[in-house]
Design an enzyme around this catalytic site. Sequence first.
Site, short mmCIF file in Angstrom:
data_model
loop_
_atom_site.label_atom_id
_atom_site.label_comp_id
_atom_site.label_asym_id
_atom_site.label_seq_id
_atom_site.Cartn_x
_atom_site.Cartn_y
_atom_site.Cartn_z
N GLU A 1 6.64 53.02 16.34
CA GLU A 1 7.71 52.21 15.77
C GLU A 1 7.73 50.83 16.43
OE1 GLU A 1 11.02 54.56 13.80
OE2 GLU A 1 11.58 54.39 15.89
N GLY B 1 14.62 48.19 11.00
CA GLY B 1 15.91 47.76 10.46
C GLY B 1 15.85 46.52 9.60
N GLU C 1 16.06 51.97 20.37
CA GLU C 1 17.48 51.63 20.55
C GLU C 1 18.04 52.28 21.81
OE1 GLU C 1 18.82 52.66 16.61
OE2 GLU C 1 17.63 50.99 15.82
N HIS D 1 13.69 56.56 21.55
CA HIS D 1 13.82 55.57 20.46
C HIS D 1 14.07 54.20 21.08
CE1 HIS D 1 15.41 53.41 17.02
NE2 HIS D 1 14.80 54.31 16.27
N GLY E 1 15.05 55.22 9.09
CA GLY E 1 16.42 54.91 9.48
C GLY E 1 17.24 54.58 8.25
N GLY E 2 17.40 53.30 7.96
CA GLY E 2 18.26 52.82 6.88
C GLY E 2 18.13 53.58 5.56
N SER F 1 11.35 50.06 8.73
CA SER F 1 11.55 49.49 7.39
C SER F 1 10.70 50.16 6.32
CB SER F 1 11.30 47.98 7.42
OG SER F 1 12.18 47.37 8.35
N ASN G 1 16.55 59.60 10.42
CA ASN G 1 17.28 59.20 11.63
C ASN G 1 18.54 58.47 11.18
OD1 ASN G 1 18.19 58.29 14.08
ND2 ASN G 1 16.54 56.80 14.39
N TRP G 2 19.64 59.21 11.14
CA TRP G 2 20.89 58.61 10.64
C TRP G 2 21.50 57.62 11.64
CZ3 TRP G 2 24.22 63.17 8.20
CH2 TRP G 2 23.53 63.69 7.11
N LYS G 3 21.00 57.64 12.87
CA LYS G 3 21.60 56.79 13.92
C LYS G 3 23.10 57.10 14.00
CE LYS G 3 17.85 53.60 13.23
NZ LYS G 3 17.30 52.26 13.34
#
Length: 250
Positions: free
Chosen positions: A164, A170, A96, A94, A233-234, A212, A9-11
Amino acid sequence: MAKKIVIANWKLNPVDIKEAVKLFSDTKRIASKFSKINVVVAPPAVYLSKFSVNKGNLFLGSQDAFWEKEGAFTGEVSSFLLSNLGVKYSILGHSERRSLGESDEVVRKKVRSSLDNFIFPIVCVGERERDSHGKYLDELRQQIKNSLGKIQKKDLSRIIIAYEPVWAIGKSSRDAINPEKLHEMVIFIRKILTDLFGRESAEQTTIIYGGSVDPTNAKDLCQKGEVSGFLVGGASLNPERFAGIIKSIQ
Ligand code: PGA
């Protein structure tokens, strides 16, 4: 157990197109080394038409999807259009997006339209925070019930549940959920799915974890947590770390 899956998930990253192209080709190369694991890249929507995937274990994913096919819906991208672009998975609900106002009802419509367009929905659920009275479990139960409402039992096999917890997203690997706690949550989610769809379907549902994940915690989270993969993500923005995650669960 179903084939494991890891979703990048590159966001809203990277904002430089050259960097995005490079990251995609690096990820493609990584995926080709681990054919036993399905890898999904979910970039910002504007890049989707630039990335091509061949047959194999690499798939395109979207970070959202709109339920109506076409019409007066400024700014939306429909499951229909995404499907035409070759998108095979859509991340839905998600946290976010939920924090920007997306409700369970909206997520439910997106799940339906994805299924109707032959896209696998990745339905994100997770509590914002934990309390000692177990209210967070009710929150999770409601989210699952409402986001999957009116979905038929036969459709459940095409849905991936991404657990999640918002408090774990994050951060650093130390802040991820611990594997034993994750296992408890997976059991709890299967119990909710059993109540909704019956035991057999619930046991076959793919459940993954996000929050994470990195190469140092992935193996334990996967094995002890008994999940079928991760939403990353990250670490998905760094090919070395992303490869490390896939390698440790293959
Ligand atoms: P993270 O993000 O891996 O950076 O915690 C996961 C997610 O938000 O899907």
